[in-house]
Design a protein around this motif. Structure first.
Motif, PDB file in Angstrom:
ATOM      1  N   LEU A  72      -5.008 -10.067 -13.768  1.00 33.20           N
ATOM      2  CA  LEU A  72      -6.358  -9.247 -13.558  1.00 33.20           C
ATOM      3  C   LEU A  72      -7.395  -9.905 -13.030  1.00 33.20           C
ATOM      4  O   LEU A  72      -8.435  -9.427 -12.760  1.00 33.20           O
ATOM      5  N   GLN A  73      -7.273 -11.410 -12.912  1.00 35.92           N
ATOM      6  CA  GLN A  73      -8.512 -12.075 -12.179  1.00 35.92           C
ATOM      7  C   GLN A  73      -8.498 -11.681 -10.687  1.00 35.92           C
ATOM      8  O   GLN A  73      -9.358 -11.825 -10.145  1.00 35.92           O
ATOM      9  N   GLU A  74      -7.419 -10.921 -10.288  1.00 35.28           N
ATOM     10  CA  GLU A  74      -7.329 -10.431  -8.752  1.00 35.28           C
ATOM     11  C   GLU A  74      -7.808  -9.073  -8.667  1.00 35.28           C
ATOM     12  O   GLU A  74      -7.797  -8.803  -7.424  1.00 35.28           O
ATOM     13  N   TRP A  75      -8.471  -8.604  -9.868  1.00 34.47           N
ATOM     14  CA  TRP A  75      -8.800  -7.054  -9.597  1.00 34.47           C
ATOM     15  C   TRP A  75      -9.818  -6.995  -8.373  1.00 34.47           C
ATOM     16  O   TRP A  75      -9.514  -6.048  -7.864  1.00 34.47           O
ATOM     17  N   ASP A  76     -10.970  -7.773  -8.667  1.00 28.70           N
ATOM     18  CA  ASP A  76     -12.148  -7.402  -7.793  1.00 28.70           C
ATOM     19  C   ASP A  76     -11.485  -7.505  -6.495  1.00 28.70           C
ATOM     20  O   ASP A  76     -12.057  -6.727  -5.352  1.00 28.70           O
ATOM     21  N   ALA A  77     -10.905  -8.623  -5.889  1.00 32.04           N
ATOM     22  CA  ALA A  77     -10.258  -8.801  -4.547  1.00 32.04           C
ATOM     23  C   ALA A  77      -9.298  -7.670  -4.246  1.00 32.04           C
ATOM     24  O   ALA A  77      -9.500  -7.125  -3.155  1.00 32.04           O
ATOM     25  N   TYR A  78      -8.383  -7.250  -5.225  1.00 24.68           N
ATOM     26  CA  TYR A  78      -7.477  -6.168  -4.900  1.00 24.68           C
ATOM     27  C   TYR A  78      -8.193  -4.732  -4.596  1.00 24.68           C
ATOM     28  O   TYR A  78      -7.910  -4.132  -3.600  1.00 24.68           O
ATOM     29  N   SER A  79      -9.112  -4.333  -5.340  1.00 24.72           N
ATOM     30  CA  SER A  79      -9.889  -3.203  -5.432  1.00 24.72           C
ATOM     31  C   SER A  79     -10.641  -3.193  -4.260  1.00 24.72           C
ATOM     32  O   SER A  79     -10.890  -2.089  -3.519  1.00 24.72           O
ATOM     33  N   GLY A  80     -11.229  -4.358  -3.727  1.00 26.63           N
ATOM     34  CA  GLY A  80     -12.011  -4.241  -2.538  1.00 26.63           C
ATOM     35  C   GLY A  80     -11.245  -4.351  -1.427  1.00 26.63           C
ATOM     36  O   GLY A  80     -11.818  -4.349  -0.137  1.00 26.63           O
ATOM     37  N   HIS A  81      -9.801  -4.687  -1.342  1.00 32.50           N
ATOM     38  CA  HIS A  81      -8.824  -4.600   0.074  1.00 32.50           C
ATOM     39  C   HIS A  81      -9.227  -3.289   0.594  1.00 32.50           C
ATOM     40  O   HIS A  81      -9.227  -2.436   0.128  1.00 32.50           O
ATOM     41  N   PRO A  82      -9.097  -3.567   2.050  1.00 33.19           N
ATOM     42  CA  PRO A  82      -9.188  -2.476   3.036  1.00 33.19           C
ATOM     43  C   PRO A  82      -8.097  -1.392   2.754  1.00 33.19           C
ATOM     44  O   PRO A  82      -8.499  -0.229   2.743  1.00 33.19           O
ATOM     45  N   ALA A  83      -7.034  -1.764   1.893  1.00 34.34           N
ATOM     46  CA  ALA A  83      -5.786  -0.779   2.125  1.00 34.34           C
ATOM     47  C   ALA A  83      -5.948  -0.316   0.495  1.00 34.34           C
ATOM     48  O   ALA A  83      -5.392   0.805   0.393  1.00 34.34           O
ATOM     49  N   ILE A  84      -6.690  -0.632  -0.357  1.00 31.11           N
ATOM     50  CA  ILE A  84      -7.035  -0.042  -1.501  1.00 31.11           C
ATOM     51  C   ILE A  84      -8.324   0.791  -1.484  1.00 31.11           C
ATOM     52  O   ILE A  84      -8.127   1.851  -2.035  1.00 31.11           O
ATOM     53  N   ASN A  85      -9.300   0.305  -0.864  1.00 28.67           N
ATOM     54  CA  ASN A  85     -10.461   1.054  -0.688  1.00 28.67           C
ATOM     55  C   ASN A  85     -11.276   1.414  -2.003  1.00 28.67           C
ATOM     56  O   ASN A  85     -11.577   2.783  -2.089  1.00 28.67           O
ATOM     57  N   GLY A  86     -11.046   0.688  -2.936  1.00 26.47           N
ATOM     58  CA  GLY A  86     -11.769   0.930  -4.484  1.00 26.47           C
ATOM     59  C   GLY A  86     -10.977   1.959  -5.079  1.00 26.47           C
ATOM     60  O   GLY A  86     -11.681   2.522  -6.098  1.00 26.47           O
ATOM     61  N   ARG A  87      -9.672   2.394  -5.033  1.00 28.85           N
ATOM     62  CA  ARG A  87      -9.003   3.397  -5.511  1.00 28.85           C
ATOM     63  C   ARG A  87      -7.666   2.781  -5.918  1.00 28.85           C
ATOM     64  O   ARG A  87      -6.835   2.894  -5.316  1.00 28.85           O
ATOM     65  N   PRO A  88      -7.865   1.658  -7.007  1.00 36.43           N
ATOM     66  CA  PRO A  88      -6.599   0.948  -7.324  1.00 36.43           C
ATOM     67  C   PRO A  88      -5.218   1.356  -7.890  1.00 36.43           C
ATOM     68  O   PRO A  88      -4.218   1.338  -7.864  1.00 36.43           O
TER      69      PRO A  88
END
Length: 514
Positions: free
Chosen positions: A338-354
């Motif tokens: 879960l420490q990767e959540w911010d980087a994952y959610s902000g990734h262009p492929a995710i675009n804030g919709r995890p």
């Protein structure tokens, strides 16, 4: 034992041979191998038909084609597997199976383990609280979930479990607090019914559960946890301590201070190792081999702690500390993911919709081991919930019925007459025999889901065995369908053997050498 296994394997192998032969003939008769050519307006349509006929060797009698396929499939025994070719995609079936099996195992493992744990726990409590409001509620809920169509549940999960949740995570604001209050009151009623007791105890349980639920939801909303979920050091310690108390209560009872102290010691060791493990996770490139090795080491340490504290039954202490240690280890692992959540959610492929609604993974995600696991989790979430809801209902009903039957046996009344407390009667004497029906149901259920999660995998775009089967049927690819039949058939054989051995382990009166 060996004669029993050999006899079972020989009989099931003959059955599998006959089944594959019959199904190959039926599939050959039912499939339209020219489905994509019939609407073609190409001027050389006859040549295309003839080319397809030669490609699939349709001029050869179907029986000869079956034995040709069987000879390739039999090569799997000596490591030279040839399950044919998916002609429409021009791809080896073995290559298709690699990814499909891995995806299906991920999905089934997550959903089955969760459904078994929740189903057995709720079923046992429902049996203990027979004919109470809690029991009636669980019975109603089980029948309701069992009767829900999977495709309807999957569509609702996509709308409210992904789309609405993603919207809420981007703007965590409530239009009204009334839904929160209703949920908290429902949680209070649930735990009041589950724990039971006299009127005073029930009122205290209701108030405590309601207030804790409200405080938890308020903290999630006020602290921004909904936008950036995490467990953290405090969360690991608090949840680990709670797990230690619960596991001690279920295993030996809280009066056994030695076991409780041993379990708390395991939590303290986990807390002390929290920061060193963070450095290890940061400086060492992790993989599943590392994770499994660390888990085995954690279990070994916990067993050592349990045996060092000993008690009336040292292995009871060791078992309790080992389970507590596994829970703490899983918490630390999930915290790092879960420490990767911010980087994952902000990734262009995710675009804030995890929270994903389709597929087994997101494209163009290359964040290493931890982000890859987070991506897998977000894709597993919805299909796992869909499968858990159905399986949970059946496991609850089976466990409740079995426990009610066991609790009326003479040896249970004898145990109570000897002065044993209710926890010991239920956990030590009744539960083991109450699990006997599940020993035959769970293995077969797992195989059924591996081979039959067709609707769930299709709706969520999960490229597993079920999706492979339905796509191959639509494209008239006989070889992948036959591979699917063989794999599910072999797994069914293994499931029945496992069920036989589980019966022998759970009930010493049963032997498998007959």
């Amino acid at each position: 034992m060996i004669r029993f296994i050999l006899r079972r394997l020989l009989s099931t192998a003959l059955v599998l041979l006959v089944v594959t032969f019959v199904l190959y003939l039926l599939l050959n008769a039912a499939m339209d191998f020219f489905w994509d050519l019939r609407a073609s307006t190409s001027p050389n349509i006859e040549d295309l038909f003839e080319s397809r006929r030669r490609l699939l060797d349709l001029d050869t009698p179907v029986v000869i084609r079956y034995f040709s396929w069987l000879s390739g499939a039999a090569g799997c025994v000596i490591g030279q597997c040839d399950l044919g070719t998916a002609w429409y995609q021009n791809q080896e079936v073995t290559d298709q199976l690699k990814g499909a099996i891995v995806n299906t195992v991920k999905l089934i493992t997550a959903s089955t383990l969760l459904a078994i744990v929740l189903g057995v726990a709720v079923g046992v409590v429902s049996a203990i609280r027979q004919y109470t409001g809690f029991d009636y509620f669980i019975t109603f809920l089980s029948f309701l979930l069992y009767s829900l169509p999977v495709f309807w549940v999957a569509v609702l999960l996509k709308q409210y479990g992904a789309i609405e949740i993603n919207n809420f995570m981007n703007e965590p604001q409530l239009a009204s607090w009334w839904p929160v209050i209703v949920v908290c009151l429902a949680m209070g009623l649930f735990w009041m019914g589950a724990i039971g007791g006299n009127r005073r105890r029930r009122i205290i349980t209701f108030c405590a559960a309601t207030l804790i639920s409200f405080a938890t939801i308020y903290y999630i909303l006020a602290s921004g946890w909904a936008q950036s979920p995490s467990i953290g050091f405090i969360g690991v310690v608090v949840i680990g301590a709670g797990a230690a108390v619960v596991m001690t209560f279920l295993s030996t009872g809280l009066k056994n201070r030695r076991v409780l102290l041993a379990s708390i010691t395991v939590v303290v060791i986990g807390a002390l190792l929290y920061m060193p493990l963070q450095y290890l996770f940061f400086y060492v490139e992790m993989n599943w081999l590392w994770i499994v090795g660390l888990l085995i080491l954690a279990v070994a340490i916990c067993l050592g702690v349990g045996l060092a504290f000993r008690g009336p039954d040292p292995w009871d202490t060791a078992r309790t500390t080992a389970i507590t240690g596994v829970i703490v280890a899983v918490l630390i692992f999930c915290d790092r993911v879960l420490q990767e959540w911010d980087a994952y959610s902000g990734h262009p492929a995710i675009n804030g919709r995890p929270i994903a609604t389709i597929g087994a993974s997101s494209p163009n995600i290359d964040g290493g081991f931890w982000m890859g696991n987070l991506d897998t989790f977000t894709h597993l979430l919805l299909p796992s919930i869909a499968l858990v809801l159905i399986s949970f209902a059946s496991y609850t009903r089976y466990t409740r019925g079995s426990m009610l039957e066991v609790m009326s046996q003479d040896y249970i009344r004898t145990a109570r007459a000897k002065g044993l407390n209710e926890r010991t009667v239920v956990m030590r004497h009744a539960l083991r025999n109450g699990l006997l029906p599940l020993a035959s149901i769970v293995p077969v259920d797992i195989i059924t889901m591996i081979g039959g999660a067709v609707i769930t995998e299709t709706i969520f775009g999960w490229n597993g065995m079920g999706r492979l089967f339905i796509d191959s049927m639509n494209r008239a690819e006989i070889d992948p369908v036959m591979a699917y039949i063989v794999i599910t058939g072999l797994l069914a054989i293994v499931a029945n053997l496992v069920a036989d051995f589980l019966y022998a382990v759970l009930d010493p009166r049963i032997r498998v050498n007959a």
